[in-house]
Design a protein around this motif. Structure first.
Motif, PDB file in Angstrom:
ATOM      1  N   VAL A   1     -46.594  46.467   9.740  1.00 34.26           N
ATOM      2  CA  VAL A   1     -45.222  46.193  10.147  1.00 34.26           C
ATOM      3  C   VAL A   1     -44.787  47.051  11.328  1.00 34.26           C
ATOM      4  CG1 VAL A   1     -44.523  45.415   7.865  1.00 34.26           C
ATOM      5  CG2 VAL A   1     -44.194  47.801   8.498  1.00 34.26           C
TER       6      VAL A   1
ATOM      7  N   HIS B   1     -34.534  50.686  10.845  1.00 34.98           N
ATOM      8  CA  HIS B   1     -33.826  50.055  11.965  1.00 34.98           C
ATOM      9  C   HIS B   1     -32.349  50.398  11.918  1.00 34.98           C
ATOM     10  CE1 HIS B   1     -33.105  47.180  15.106  1.00 34.98           C
ATOM     11  NE2 HIS B   1     -34.383  46.915  15.164  1.00 34.98           N
ATOM     12  N   GLU B   2     -31.804  50.311  10.717  1.00 34.29           N
ATOM     13  CA  GLU B   2     -30.375  50.560  10.556  1.00 34.29           C
ATOM     14  C   GLU B   2     -30.015  52.003  10.853  1.00 34.29           C
ATOM     15  OE1 GLU B   2     -27.241  49.721   6.946  1.00 34.29           O
ATOM     16  OE2 GLU B   2     -28.956  48.407   7.313  1.00 34.29           O
TER      17      GLU B   2
ATOM     18  N   MET C   1     -27.750  56.750   4.197  1.00 35.69           N
ATOM     19  CA  MET C   1     -28.963  55.930   4.162  1.00 35.69           C
ATOM     20  C   MET C   1     -30.193  56.822   4.191  1.00 35.69           C
ATOM     21  SD  MET C   1     -29.327  52.240   4.953  1.00 35.69           S
ATOM     22  CE  MET C   1     -28.123  52.460   3.700  1.00 35.69           C
TER      23      MET C   1
ATOM     24  N   GLY D   1     -39.349  45.155  18.159  1.00 36.46           N
ATOM     25  CA  GLY D   1     -37.936  44.838  17.949  1.00 36.46           C
ATOM     26  C   GLY D   1     -36.980  45.886  18.509  1.00 36.46           C
TER      27      GLY D   1
ATOM     28  N   ASP E   1     -36.381  47.720   7.721  1.00 40.90           N
ATOM     29  CA  ASP E   1     -34.962  47.406   7.902  1.00 40.90           C
ATOM     30  C   ASP E   1     -34.096  48.653   7.764  1.00 40.90           C
ATOM     31  OD1 ASP E   1     -35.407  44.813   8.459  1.00 40.90           O
ATOM     32  OD2 ASP E   1     -34.864  44.043   6.475  1.00 40.90           O
TER      33      ASP E   1
ATOM     34  N   PRO F   1     -25.078  50.603  25.355  1.00 49.28           N
ATOM     35  CA  PRO F   1     -24.327  50.777  24.112  1.00 49.28           C
ATOM     36  C   PRO F   1     -23.372  51.978  24.189  1.00 49.28           C
ATOM     37  CG  PRO F   1     -26.645  50.405  23.637  1.00 49.28           C
ATOM     38  CD  PRO F   1     -26.526  50.589  25.115  1.00 49.28           C
ATOM     39  N   TYR F   2     -22.298  51.896  23.425  1.00 49.42           N
ATOM     40  CA  TYR F   2     -21.227  52.908  23.425  1.00 49.42           C
ATOM     41  C   TYR F   2     -21.756  54.329  23.388  1.00 49.42           C
ATOM     42  CZ  TYR F   2     -16.981  55.300  21.716  1.00 49.42           C
ATOM     43  OH  TYR F   2     -15.921  56.160  21.551  1.00 49.42           O
ATOM     44  N   PHE F   3     -22.636  54.621  22.408  1.00 46.44           N
ATOM     45  CA  PHE F   3     -23.061  56.010  22.231  1.00 46.44           C
ATOM     46  C   PHE F   3     -24.057  56.459  23.306  1.00 46.44           C
ATOM     47  CE2 PHE F   3     -21.823  55.343  17.654  1.00 46.44           C
ATOM     48  CZ  PHE F   3     -20.763  56.222  17.696  1.00 46.44           C
TER      49      PHE F   3
ATOM     50  N   VAL G   1     -28.718  56.976  14.454  1.00 46.27           N
ATOM     51  CA  VAL G   1     -28.213  58.291  14.076  1.00 46.27           C
ATOM     52  C   VAL G   1     -29.336  59.299  13.818  1.00 46.27           C
ATOM     53  CG1 VAL G   1     -26.059  57.389  13.150  1.00 46.27           C
ATOM     54  CG2 VAL G   1     -28.028  57.616  11.639  1.00 46.27           C
TER      55      VAL G   1
ATOM     56  N   ASP H   1     -44.476  45.089  14.694  1.00 45.53           N
ATOM     57  CA  ASP H   1     -43.284  44.254  14.745  1.00 45.53           C
ATOM     58  C   ASP H   1     -42.033  45.107  14.911  1.00 45.53           C
ATOM     59  OD1 ASP H   1     -41.588  41.998  14.401  1.00 45.53           O
ATOM     60  OD2 ASP H   1     -41.258  42.678  12.338  1.00 45.53           O
TER      61      ASP H   1
END
Lengths: 442, 442
Positions: free
Chosen positions: B39, B17-18, B1, B46, B14, B253-255, B22, B42
């Motif tokens: 943006v 965010h994704e 990505m 988030g 987006d 969270p896991y990580f 990483v 916002d």
């Protein structure tokens, strides 16, 4: 709690809510009618769609209208889907034509889509209105039938979404500005057919109280509000927990699921697991000679295979949940694999050491395991390390594999992983045994 | 990505965010700075509290103020709890005195209580105001710092809660009425120290966008909004799923969980289960003679005990979730017990029949089980019925027992039930074997 439902002592709304599940239809109706009018509305709105439907249908037809009309179209659509098909008319006939049309439009959407969640009544303003005109227009809409006036959506003449204003922004703006001057143009929307899980993810990435639903031409169809998202999140978590437990998701509360339906949801997976587990009998068949020569080996079979199952169950639930919450993506599998390998090694090392000591201790105390206790202890210890590593690795990788091939990762249930590990655990154990005991016991 | 985070091509919110999880701190900062200002707000809101804290601290001190002040006090309190203690001052020093006091008040509450969830800024009106005065006053408050104006809370001079008005009701009312005439007096409230799980239950019983938090004198302290409840519901479901999987809840969270912390969360329960499972070795010890005389019996041990574990795992997850969702109460245990007994009988009957046929079929095809295959098949079939009934019953009753004695029902994890059933499954199997095979194989 409800010792004598026939008594005329009215229950408080909370007491009635708590007792609801165990009351008969008559008792529910009686308790509901004894509520003061001021709280009855709120109590009714707090019931599930199914409960609302049952309650309305238990009322005489003349009393149904008030309650049906209290519900917004999206809740009515849920209610209609929760009652028996032959009862739908008894509900919809209580509505005026416009509302009935709204409900029918909603019924065309799948229940699990944004379209099925949305409320078609939202507050709208036009871009060329002044701020004061917009506030006045919102007041008028609130007086009619719009429930949610937290955001005002700015639509052009073709009902296409141009922008949005929160009520706070509207209140903050100078009264003589126009809506188009202060509105936010970059609106986050969801499509009509977006799955509810994706909708709830969008809500958690932004922090909105409501989101607009639009069609392909960006015409606005309705809003999804965050209170509906709470239900979605609960529902999706329930499905995942039930799948993790090794069954199909129920889609309804325990007592609302009929006996045969419940049996079907459980028997399917139980049978799959049973057929998989039959491979253990086959695997054991291959080692029958070893067991006959060293019966002592059989004593540790349940201990070893269940340790693999338990460590696999931990790993799989951890990864399933992380994937569901988007804490990790498919491409993180390698990072997870390395980490789980180390974790498995550490956990297996601990269990292996304890298992080894258990054999040595019992031998010292009770002479349980004959001349070759040390070798048996080493077999048990080494097998535990191998089985726990295998359990941890396969438990953590299976959800990734399932997602990769398009299945729900939650199907990598704890029992499913345990079954997988049972068969391989036997192979690991008897391989270790033949390494350590060849020439002595075997 | 993010193939080349050094490139000057801005990511969409987006995409950013994704990729967030990483990215390195520098890459996050760079991506964030490339977002269009409209943006970025916002996007920032988030992020999770921990992510917001890391991002702010990676900014030079001169740029922190805007972002710290963007957050309402309740989110700031979460952020402060998520960063390292020595960094707290770097955050709080960006606030004006009044806001810092608000945050410090919130920090005194436990994170999991209503007090820890609430926002101390809410819209208030006085009972003697006219409707038009109230709307004007709300407009003024919105211009200052109140975020949520969906409900106006009516407070007397001692800040005690007298009633509530939704914005819709305010808009609907005749302008010349007074607030006290139209407000709802019967307000549902939560106490400051109400646990967040109870708060979320109150939200799901009523359908509010926000609820007032009051102290013992009914003085209003703040509001909890439904968007915070979404996070609570996710968090509680995650805890339950992890416990059902047989480990301690991770709380992050896991990580984000360090290797040693993760090991501790998993090793504890794994060791408890392992020690419990050691009883199987002891139980098997008692049947060593039987196994030595009829090795064929050992072949079905994994199949039989795991079938009990699987049916128990289904039952326990079903009941744990139903209890968590208040679909059933403690006093429903007897109703559940009767139903699960019948379900266990039906499921056990199916598995028992298949198990019996498996033995008969393999005997016919491969002569696997010697002269007494029919008796062995009956032993396997009858044991399966018994083990599945036992698994279903103990899996469904254990959550009730745990709740009764004050523990979390979710501790009746799938592996825990499986371990319990493994030991008793062995006893059931060898008892059946001695009944059917005494005088022949045994």
């Amino acid at each position: 709690m409800v010792e004598s439902p026939q008594s005329q002592n009215a229950l408080s709304p909370d007491e009635l809510h708590e007792a609801w599940a165990v009351l008969s239809a008559d008792e529910r109706l009686e308790g509901f009618r004894l509520l003061p009018p001021a709280v009855a509305d709120d109590f009714f709105l707090g019931l599930t769609a199914r409960e609302q439907g049952e309650l309305i249908l238990s009322l005489p037809p003349g009393e149904r209208r008030t309650w049906v009309r209290l519900l917004p179209p999206d809740d009515l659509a849920d209610l209609v889907q929760a009652v028996e098909p032959e009862q739908v008319d008894a509900i919809l006939s209580q509505l005026d034509d416009a509302s009935r049309r709204e409900v029918n439009v909603l019924l065309a959407y799948s229940e699990d889509d944004a379209g099925g969640l949305m409320n078609p009544r939202f507050a709208r303003v036009r871009p060329d209105m002044s701020i004061d005109e917009a506030i006045g227009y919102l007041r008028k809409q609130a007086r009619e039938k719009v429930e949610t006036v937290y955001y005002a959506y700015v639509l052009d003449a073709e009902q296409r979404l141009q922008g949005v204003l929160s009520l706070r922004q509207l209140f903050q703006a100078a009264p003589d500005k126009r809506v188009a001057d202060v509105m936010i143009r970059d609106v986050i929307t969801v499509a009509e057919n977006t799955d509810q899980e994706a909708v709830s993810r969008t809500f958690s990435e932004h922090s909105f109280m409501a989101m607009p639903v639009v069609d392909e031409q960006r015409r606005m169809k309705g809003i999804v509000t965050v209170d509906d998202i709470v239900d979605v999140v609960q529902e999706e978590a329930t499905e995942d927990i039930q799948k993790v437990g090794g069954m199909e998701a129920l889609d309804a509360p325990y007592f609302d699921v009929g006996f045969m339906a419940m049996l079907k949801k459980r028997a399917g997976w139980l049978m799959v697991l049973f057929l998989g587990e039959m491979l253990t009998a086959t695997a054991m068949g291959y080692f029958e000679h070893e067991i006959a020569r060293a019966v002592v080996l059989s004593l540790f079979i349940p201990l070893i295979i269940s340790s693999g199952g338990n460590s696999g169950s931990q790993a799989t639930t951890l990864i399933i949940r992380s994937l569901a919450l988007s804490e990790m993506r498919l491409k993180d599998w390698w990072r997870v694999a390395r980490r789980e390998l180390t974790t498995g090694l550490a956990l297996g090392g601990v269990l292996g050491a304890v298992g080894f000591l258990r054999v040595i201790a019992w031998q010292a105390l009770f002479h349980s395991y004959g001349d070759h206790a040390l070798l048996i202890g080493m077999t048990v210890g080494v097998s535990l390390v191998g089985v726990v590593i295998f359990g941890t690795l396969s438990g953590s990788m299976l959800p990734f594999i399932l997602r990769r091939v398009g299945f729900d990762p939650a199907s990598a249930s704890a029992p499913f992983v345990a079954t997988l590990v049972d068969v391989s655990g036997l192979v690991i154990y008897f391989t270790a045994a033949s390494l350590f005991l060849r020439g002595t016991l075997l």
